[in-house]
Design a protein around this motif. Sequence first.
Motif, PDB file in Angstrom:
ATOM      1  N   SER A 157       0.834  -1.208   0.000  1.00  0.00           N
ATOM      2  CA  SER A 157       0.000   0.000   0.000  1.00  0.00           C
ATOM      3  C   SER A 157       0.867   1.256   0.000  1.00  0.00           C
ATOM      4  O   SER A 157       0.591   2.234  -0.708  1.00  0.00           O
ATOM      5  N   LYS A 158       1.954   1.224   0.777  1.00  0.00           N
ATOM      6  CA  LYS A 158       2.866   2.365   0.810  1.00  0.00           C
ATOM      7  C   LYS A 158       3.577   2.534  -0.534  1.00  0.00           C
ATOM      8  O   LYS A 158       3.859   3.659  -0.960  1.00  0.00           O
ATOM      9  N   HIS A 159       3.871   1.416  -1.190  1.00  0.00           N
ATOM     10  CA  HIS A 159       4.457   1.481  -2.527  1.00  0.00           C
ATOM     11  C   HIS A 159       3.517   2.199  -3.488  1.00  0.00           C
ATOM     12  O   HIS A 159       3.931   3.063  -4.261  1.00  0.00           O
ATOM     13  N   HIS A 160       2.228   1.876  -3.416  1.00  0.00           N
ATOM     14  CA  HIS A 160       1.260   2.521  -4.302  1.00  0.00           C
ATOM     15  C   HIS A 160       1.114   4.006  -3.991  1.00  0.00           C
ATOM     16  O   HIS A 160       0.887   4.807  -4.906  1.00  0.00           O
ATOM     17  N   LYS A 161       1.240   4.364  -2.743  1.00  0.00           N
ATOM     18  CA  LYS A 161       1.085   5.765  -2.361  1.00  0.00           C
ATOM     19  C   LYS A 161       2.298   6.607  -2.736  1.00  0.00           C
ATOM     20  O   LYS A 161       2.219   7.841  -2.730  1.00  0.00           O
ATOM     21  N   ALA A 162       3.413   5.955  -3.080  1.00  0.00           N
ATOM     22  CA  ALA A 162       4.633   6.722  -3.362  1.00  0.00           C
ATOM     23  C   ALA A 162       5.424   6.125  -4.525  1.00  0.00           C
ATOM     24  O   ALA A 162       6.648   6.184  -4.539  1.00  0.00           O
ATOM     25  N   ARG A 168      10.493   7.444  -0.672  1.00  0.00           N
ATOM     26  CA  ARG A 168       9.303   6.888  -0.013  1.00  0.00           C
ATOM     27  C   ARG A 168       8.779   5.614  -0.660  1.00  0.00           C
ATOM     28  O   ARG A 168       8.006   4.884  -0.039  1.00  0.00           O
ATOM     29  N   ASP A 169       9.156   5.343  -1.897  1.00  0.00           N
ATOM     30  CA  ASP A 169       8.712   4.113  -2.537  1.00  0.00           C
ATOM     31  C   ASP A 169       9.272   2.924  -1.761  1.00  0.00           C
ATOM     32  O   ASP A 169      10.289   3.033  -1.064  1.00  0.00           O
ATOM     33  N   MET A 170       8.621   1.759  -1.910  1.00  0.00           N
ATOM     34  CA  MET A 170       8.941   0.626  -1.049  1.00  0.00           C
ATOM     35  C   MET A 170       9.612  -0.554  -1.751  1.00  0.00           C
ATOM     36  O   MET A 170      10.047  -1.496  -1.098  1.00  0.00           O
ATOM     37  N   VAL A 171       9.694  -0.539  -3.082  1.00  0.00           N
ATOM     38  CA  VAL A 171      10.259  -1.694  -3.770  1.00  0.00           C
ATOM     39  C   VAL A 171      10.903  -1.253  -5.081  1.00  0.00           C
ATOM     40  O   VAL A 171      10.445  -0.303  -5.724  1.00  0.00           O
ATOM     41  N   PHE A 172      11.974  -1.937  -5.458  1.00  0.00           N
ATOM     42  CA  PHE A 172      12.747  -1.602  -6.650  1.00  0.00           C
ATOM     43  C   PHE A 172      13.108  -0.115  -6.685  1.00  0.00           C
ATOM     44  O   PHE A 172      13.001   0.540  -7.725  1.00  0.00           O
ATOM     45  N   VAL A 173      13.525   0.379  -5.526  1.00  0.00           N
ATOM     46  CA  VAL A 173      14.039   1.743  -5.458  1.00  0.00           C
ATOM     47  C   VAL A 173      15.443   1.723  -6.055  1.00  0.00           C
ATOM     48  O   VAL A 173      16.326   1.025  -5.552  1.00  0.00           O
ATOM     49  N   PRO A 174      15.695   2.453  -7.127  1.00  0.00           N
ATOM     50  CA  PRO A 174      16.997   2.343  -7.809  1.00  0.00           C
ATOM     51  C   PRO A 174      18.108   3.046  -7.048  1.00  0.00           C
ATOM     52  O   PRO A 174      17.863   3.957  -6.239  1.00  0.00           O
ATOM     53  N   THR A 221      16.073  -3.939  -1.946  1.00  0.00           N
ATOM     54  CA  THR A 221      15.516  -3.061  -2.991  1.00  0.00           C
ATOM     55  C   THR A 221      14.484  -2.091  -2.446  1.00  0.00           C
ATOM     56  O   THR A 221      13.913  -1.299  -3.199  1.00  0.00           O
ATOM     57  N   GLY A 222      14.224  -2.137  -1.127  1.00  0.00           N
ATOM     58  CA  GLY A 222      13.335  -1.161  -0.505  1.00  0.00           C
ATOM     59  C   GLY A 222      14.123  -0.001   0.059  1.00  0.00           C
ATOM     60  O   GLY A 222      15.294   0.197  -0.261  1.00  0.00           O
ATOM     61  N   GLN A 223      13.482   0.780   0.937  1.00  0.00           N
ATOM     62  CA  GLN A 223      14.172   1.901   1.557  1.00  0.00           C
ATOM     63  C   GLN A 223      15.241   1.393   2.530  1.00  0.00           C
ATOM     64  O   GLN A 223      15.076   0.340   3.152  1.00  0.00           O
ATOM     65  N   PRO A 224      16.346   2.131   2.692  1.00  0.00           N
ATOM     66  CA  PRO A 224      17.478   1.609   3.471  1.00  0.00           C
ATOM     67  C   PRO A 224      17.278   1.592   4.984  1.00  0.00           C
ATOM     68  O   PRO A 224      17.832   0.742   5.666  1.00  0.00           O
ATOM     69  N   TYR A 225      16.544   2.552   5.566  1.00  0.00           N
ATOM     70  CA  TYR A 225      16.386   2.657   7.014  1.00  0.00           C
ATOM     71  C   TYR A 225      17.732   2.550   7.735  1.00  0.00           C
ATOM     72  O   TYR A 225      18.041   1.538   8.386  1.00  0.00           O
ATOM     73  N   PRO A 226      18.578   3.570   7.624  1.00  0.00           N
ATOM     74  CA  PRO A 226      19.919   3.534   8.228  1.00  0.00           C
ATOM     75  C   PRO A 226      19.873   3.233   9.725  1.00  0.00           C
ATOM     76  O   PRO A 226      19.006   3.723  10.451  1.00  0.00           O
ATOM     77  N   GLY A 227      20.801   2.419  10.156  1.00  0.00           N
ATOM     78  CA  GLY A 227      20.907   2.080  11.571  1.00  0.00           C
ATOM     79  C   GLY A 227      20.077   0.885  11.987  1.00  0.00           C
ATOM     80  O   GLY A 227      20.185   0.419  13.127  1.00  0.00           O
ATOM     81  N   VAL A 228      19.240   0.369  11.084  1.00  0.00           N
ATOM     82  CA  VAL A 228      18.417  -0.802  11.386  1.00  0.00           C
ATOM     83  C   VAL A 228      19.007  -2.006  10.654  1.00  0.00           C
ATOM     84  O   VAL A 228      19.235  -1.961   9.447  1.00  0.00           O
ATOM     85  N   LYS A 317       2.180  11.866 -11.233  1.00  0.00           N
ATOM     86  CA  LYS A 317       3.451  11.612 -11.917  1.00  0.00           C
ATOM     87  C   LYS A 317       3.990  10.226 -11.573  1.00  0.00           C
ATOM     88  O   LYS A 317       4.464   9.482 -12.439  1.00  0.00           O
ATOM     89  N   GLY A 318       3.920   9.870 -10.294  1.00  0.00           N
ATOM     90  CA  GLY A 318       4.471   8.586  -9.855  1.00  0.00           C
ATOM     91  C   GLY A 318       3.729   7.404 -10.442  1.00  0.00           C
ATOM     92  O   GLY A 318       4.342   6.406 -10.847  1.00  0.00           O
ATOM     93  N   ALA A 319       2.411   7.498 -10.503  1.00  0.00           N
ATOM     94  CA  ALA A 319       1.635   6.395 -11.060  1.00  0.00           C
ATOM     95  C   ALA A 319       1.942   6.190 -12.534  1.00  0.00           C
ATOM     96  O   ALA A 319       1.842   5.069 -13.044  1.00  0.00           O
ATOM     97  N   ALA A 320       2.311   7.276 -13.216  1.00  0.00           N
ATOM     98  CA  ALA A 320       2.675   7.171 -14.637  1.00  0.00           C
ATOM     99  C   ALA A 320       4.076   6.611 -14.830  1.00  0.00           C
ATOM    100  O   ALA A 320       4.464   6.292 -15.956  1.00  0.00           O
ATOM    101  N   ALA A 321       4.835   6.479 -13.748  1.00  0.00           N
ATOM    102  CA  ALA A 321       6.189   5.913 -13.823  1.00  0.00           C
ATOM    103  C   ALA A 321       6.122   4.392 -13.753  1.00  0.00           C
ATOM    104  O   ALA A 321       6.865   3.735 -13.016  1.00  0.00           O
ATOM    105  N   THR A 322       5.189   3.831 -14.491  1.00  0.00           N
ATOM    106  CA  THR A 322       4.992   2.392 -14.609  1.00  0.00           C
ATOM    107  C   THR A 322       4.764   2.087 -16.088  1.00  0.00           C
ATOM    108  O   THR A 322       4.559   2.992 -16.891  1.00  0.00           O
ATOM    109  N   ILE A 323       4.773   0.813 -16.432  1.00  0.00           N
ATOM    110  CA  ILE A 323       4.657   0.465 -17.846  1.00  0.00           C
ATOM    111  C   ILE A 323       3.831  -0.803 -18.021  1.00  0.00           C
ATOM    112  O   ILE A 323       3.940  -1.737 -17.210  1.00  0.00           O
TER     113      ILE A 323
END
Length: 412
Positions: A157-162, A168-174, A221-228, A317-323
Amino acid sequence: MSEAQGKSTGVVSGAGSATTSTVISETKTAIDTHGNTFKVPDYTIKDILSAIPKTCYNRSLWWSLHYVVRDVAAIAVIGYVGTNYIPQWFPNSALLRGAAYMIQSYLIGLFGFGLWILAHECGHSAFSDYNIVNDIVGWLLHSWWMVPYFSWKFSHSKHHKATGHMTRDMVFVPYTKEEYLEMKKKSVLAEVLEEAPAVTLFNLIAQQIGGLQLYLATNATGQPYPGVSKFFKSHYWPKSPVFDAKDYWYIILSDIGILCTLGVNYLCYRAYGSHFVLINWFLPWLWVNHWLVFVTFLQHTDPTMPHYDAGEWTFAKGAAATIDRNFGFVGQHIFHDIIETHVLHHYCSRIPFYNAREATTAIKKVMGEHYRYDGENMWKSLWKVARSCQYVDGSNGVKMFRNTNNIGVKSE
């Protein structure tokens, strides 16, 4: 990277004493991997949603359940026929029996991923109008394929929101250019072999076989969360920073589903032997893992695909960054159109898949050139994307894919 600001000017003239009004709209642009100009979308989410026929939102519990029954029945028939008849068909050839069992596992894996997609529909409340039904069906189906249902539901759900958001994206963050080069510095072998196709092939095989489990276990491939530490970023850990505090017991329930699946397979092993579990569950499970990574990676990674810094990102814009891509008969009829209608899915995930093609046709009229579709063979696309999309770079808030393999436009 070469980037520019484009402007379009419209002039409206008035009669008599009226003054001439000039309206200037700015369209931010960037250069994609192929050297083509990418224009940032300028429509709103309201424009998109207004174009979708209201009937597309209709969800039928019984129609959705019939797909579950269909896919389960297909798996049961394939398993029954293969387990009982393959030894009779090929009694004197271990090689032919082995090949037949591999086909059996492959076919079960296809319909298994179809069930995974239906569970994904449940997580988005696109399966039916009843959340309790959605969660029961989703928990059962995802748990059978070793995916923690609520954990996935919340992070997805968080991936879809960002989608397309760099922080803030949750997967395949480059990787950014800086992150990628820093990673390479830490590996002498990677520095020497980074352009070798054999390395790309090895990385792809590892990604397709273990990518999902690595993501679930360590948030790779998700967010790094430094220190965790990696373990405490896990989808199995109820206090993971991936989740909110209110999600705690749902994560526990997700873990219980995984344990139940392991228990059922242990009982099957005791009753029918390891071969039965291997052919009818373990190898199909590997196929499901593969299909999920294969599909998700290619839905969100492409040489034409942007990612956005926080100041530039919007939901539209983010939702259009899909194919959208094309996987033929399997994509439409077994994978429930998740590949062919994914752009629409990111604009409105509550639309059931059986109404998604009609809704896709509607939003394409609004998106225009911003709608992405690639009908190339997806196996070819997988190789091309892996070679050309190693990191993103850009200085105006819009980041495009680049690589160190001398493919396409180079970074500055």
